[in-house]
Design a protein around this motif. Structure first.
Motif, short mmCIF file in Angstrom:
data_model
loop_
_atom_site.label_atom_id
_atom_site.label_comp_id
_atom_site.label_asym_id
_atom_site.label_seq_id
_atom_site.Cartn_x
_atom_site.Cartn_y
_atom_site.Cartn_z
N ALA A 261 57.82 26.87 -4.29
CA ALA A 261 58.24 26.08 -5.46
C ALA A 261 59.43 26.72 -6.16
CB ALA A 261 57.07 25.94 -6.43
N THR A 262 59.51 28.04 -6.16
CA THR A 262 60.66 28.72 -6.76
C THR A 262 61.93 28.42 -6.01
OG1 THR A 262 59.22 30.50 -7.54
CG2 THR A 262 61.57 30.97 -7.41
N ILE A 263 61.86 28.38 -4.69
CA ILE A 263 63.06 28.07 -3.89
C ILE A 263 63.56 26.66 -4.19
CG2 ILE A 263 63.88 27.73 -1.53
CD1 ILE A 263 61.97 29.94 -0.65
N LEU A 264 62.66 25.69 -4.16
CA LEU A 264 63.07 24.31 -4.44
C LEU A 264 63.53 24.14 -5.88
CD1 LEU A 264 60.20 22.43 -2.55
CD2 LEU A 264 62.52 22.93 -1.74
N TYR A 265 62.86 24.81 -6.79
CA TYR A 265 63.23 24.72 -8.21
C TYR A 265 64.62 25.30 -8.46
CZ TYR A 265 62.67 25.14 -13.27
OH TYR A 265 62.85 25.05 -14.63
N ALA A 266 64.94 26.40 -7.81
CA ALA A 266 66.25 27.03 -8.00
C ALA A 266 67.36 26.21 -7.34
CB ALA A 266 66.24 28.45 -7.42
N GLU B 131 47.37 36.85 -16.41
CA GLU B 131 47.70 36.86 -17.83
C GLU B 131 49.18 36.60 -18.06
OE1 GLU B 131 46.35 40.46 -19.49
OE2 GLU B 131 44.22 39.97 -19.33
N GLN B 132 50.03 37.00 -17.12
CA GLN B 132 51.45 36.79 -17.29
C GLN B 132 51.84 35.32 -17.14
OE1 GLN B 132 53.62 38.83 -14.26
NE2 GLN B 132 52.60 37.80 -12.58
N TRP B 133 50.97 34.51 -16.56
CA TRP B 133 51.28 33.10 -16.35
C TRP B 133 50.72 32.24 -17.47
CZ3 TRP B 133 55.06 31.92 -13.35
CH2 TRP B 133 55.37 32.74 -12.27
N SER B 134 50.87 32.69 -18.70
CA SER B 134 50.67 31.80 -19.84
C SER B 134 51.85 30.83 -19.89
CB SER B 134 50.57 32.60 -21.13
OG SER B 134 51.77 33.32 -21.35
N PHE B 135 51.78 29.86 -20.80
CA PHE B 135 52.90 28.91 -20.87
C PHE B 135 54.19 29.61 -21.28
CE2 PHE B 135 55.59 25.95 -23.24
CZ PHE B 135 55.77 24.97 -22.28
N SER B 136 54.08 30.58 -22.17
CA SER B 136 55.28 31.31 -22.60
C SER B 136 55.89 32.08 -21.43
CB SER B 136 54.93 32.27 -23.74
OG SER B 136 54.41 31.56 -24.83
N GLY C 159 62.70 39.86 -13.47
CA GLY C 159 61.85 40.48 -12.47
C GLY C 159 60.51 40.95 -12.98
N ASN C 160 60.24 40.78 -14.28
CA ASN C 160 58.93 41.19 -14.80
C ASN C 160 57.84 40.18 -14.47
OD1 ASN C 160 60.18 39.30 -16.53
ND2 ASN C 160 58.83 39.87 -18.20
N ILE C 161 58.21 38.93 -14.20
CA ILE C 161 57.26 37.89 -13.82
C ILE C 161 57.69 37.34 -12.46
CG2 ILE C 161 56.21 35.70 -14.47
CD1 ILE C 161 56.91 36.29 -17.34
N THR C 162 56.82 37.45 -11.49
CA THR C 162 57.12 36.99 -10.14
C THR C 162 55.92 36.25 -9.57
OG1 THR C 162 56.41 39.12 -9.24
CG2 THR C 162 58.77 38.84 -9.64
N PRO C 163 56.13 35.25 -8.74
CA PRO C 163 55.00 34.54 -8.11
C PRO C 163 54.41 35.37 -6.98
CG PRO C 163 57.08 33.61 -7.37
CD PRO C 163 57.43 34.61 -8.42
N HIS C 164 53.09 35.36 -6.87
CA HIS C 164 52.39 36.09 -5.82
C HIS C 164 51.87 35.18 -4.71
CE1 HIS C 164 52.52 39.77 -8.17
NE2 HIS C 164 52.02 39.13 -9.21
N SER C 165 51.78 33.91 -4.96
CA SER C 165 51.25 32.99 -3.95
C SER C 165 52.39 32.42 -3.11
CB SER C 165 50.48 31.85 -4.62
OG SER C 165 51.34 31.09 -5.45
N GLU C 166 52.05 31.91 -1.94
CA GLU C 166 53.05 31.32 -1.06
C GLU C 166 53.60 30.02 -1.64
OE1 GLU C 166 51.30 30.87 2.73
OE2 GLU C 166 51.16 33.04 3.14
#
Length: 398
Positions: free
Chosen positions: A158-163, A125-130, A146-153
């Motif tokens: 993708a977060t590392i490359l995006y940052a 539910e936290q991964w809506s577009f908003s 820190g309220n929204i964090t990725p759980h998958s590998e």
């Protein structure tokens, strides 16, 4: 004649060269002021779609492959069952200390399970577009609630490359837009505040500068008069062989006295028309005071506190605290845009959420602008103090 015209006719560039020129022009536009804003905006929107797709896909895949992981535990029921079993085992309460210790252990485990569940939050539910847009925005701005964090590998990768790409891009955005806002604010301050609203400020500043020049011109005249008198007495008592050196010193004295007299003339020509002309000519080189910069930052934070207080039902202190923590990129995460901004609907985007993102992007640029203006003011004051010390030491040495 035709051959001459054909020789002057411009040759058409090859296709590869034209492609390189178009790429060069496109790159220059993308890294301009307008292009960098569009680049940051589309980069954040694209990151939101990417993170949303990755996390939802991984959630659905794991739910189909390992459904037992998504069965919600009845933590409260398990806790009550264990306490009832402990009570049934020690019905006579013979060893009440051991019984109390076991019950406390069960309650402590129950508390830890509730806290862990609350911190983990809903998986999808936290991964809506908003929510995904807020996550991508906090990544490149280094706020990191820190309220929204990725759980998958794949989401973490993708977060590392995006940052790695997004953080330098956002720093470039802060540098360019902060510089543009600083120049615009200096122009507005010099044209409106100093010339229209309070013209006496610039006039008093010009009068103070001319008074300093007048005192400096008087000091130079006294110094050269003393040097000229000494040289004349020395020339009357010296021999004819030193006449050339005396004549050269008198020539230098004449030039310096003429220069000091010109300074006096400029200092005493204090008519209103000259002062107004000097004010209009020096508005581009003016520095903004520190109090004005602090007032702009405080005003922007209080305005954001009013907006978030209306959206999130926060009081004024909590709204101001959240705005300061967010714009300074500290991002504790104890207060975040919640139910009013991030909705459970995956495709719904509220207007308040868009204004929240615009407030953060514009606010960090405003903070960068104020820091640039404050830096210019501090450097200007340090240079003025340095010139004052040099003038004092020069007067003492003379």
């Amino acid at each position: 004649m035709s051959s001459r015209r054909s020789s002057f006719r411009r040759k058409e560039k090859p296709a590869f060269q034209r492609f390189k020129d178009h790429c060069r022009h496109f790159t220059a536009f993308m890294f301009s002021n307008v292009g960098i804003i569009l680049l940051v905006t589309f980069y954040t929107i694209g990151g939101a779609f990417i993170f949303q797709a990755i996390e939802i896909f991984e959630y659905e895949r794991l739910r189909s492959e390992k459904p037992h992981r998504f069965i919600e535990r009845n933590v409260s029921g398990e806790c009550l069952t264990r306490i009832w079993e402990l009570t049934a085992e020690n019905i006579s309460f013979f060893d009440h200390k051991a019984y109390r210790k076991r019950v406390n252990d069960v309650l402590l485990e129950y508390q830890r399970a509730i806290v862990k569940k609350q911190l983990k939050g809903p998986d999808v539910e936290q991964w809506s577009f908003s929510g995904a847009f807020l996550y991508s925005l906090t990544v490149i701005t280094t706020i990191g609630y820190g309220n929204i964090t990725p759980h998958s590998e794949w989401g973490k990768l993708a977060t590392i490359l995006y940052a790695i790409i997004g953080m330098p891009l956002f720093l470039l955005y802060l540098s360019n837009i902060g510089d543009v806002l600083a120049k615009s604010f200096k122009w507005i301050y010099s044209k409106v505040c100093l010339c229209r609203i309070c013209p006496g400020v610039a006039k008093r500043r010009i009068i103070r500068e001319r008074r300093k020049m007048r005192h400096l011109a008087r000091a130079l005249q006294m110094h050269h008069m003393e040097g000229g008198g000494g040289s004349s007495s020395y020339s009357s008592s010296s021999s004819t062989t030193n006449s050339n050196s005396n004549s050269s010193s008198s020539t230098d004295y004449t030039k310096s006295s003429y220069h000091s007299s010109s300074i006096v003339d400029v200092a005493y020509s204090g008519s209103d028309s000259d002062i107004e002309r000097e004010i209009r000519g020096s508005t581009d080189e003016i520095t903004v005071p520190l109090t004005v910069c602090i007032f702009v930052m405080v005003g922007y934070i209080l305005w954001g506190a009013l907006l978030f207080g209306r959206w999130e039902d926060w009081n004024y202190l909590d709204g101001s605290y959240f705005c300061l923590i967010s714009l300074s990129s500290i991002g504790f995460g104890d207060l975040v845009p919640g139910d009013r901004v991030i909705t459970a609907d995956r495709d719904k985007v509220e207007v308040s959420f868009i204004l929240c993102a615009v407030y953060l992007l514009l606010g960090m640029a405003v903070i960068a602008m104020c820091f640039n203006l404050m830096q210019e003011e501090v450097v200007h004051n340090i240079r003025a103090i340095k010139r004052g010390f040099k003038a004092c030491f020069r007067c003492r040495s003379s």
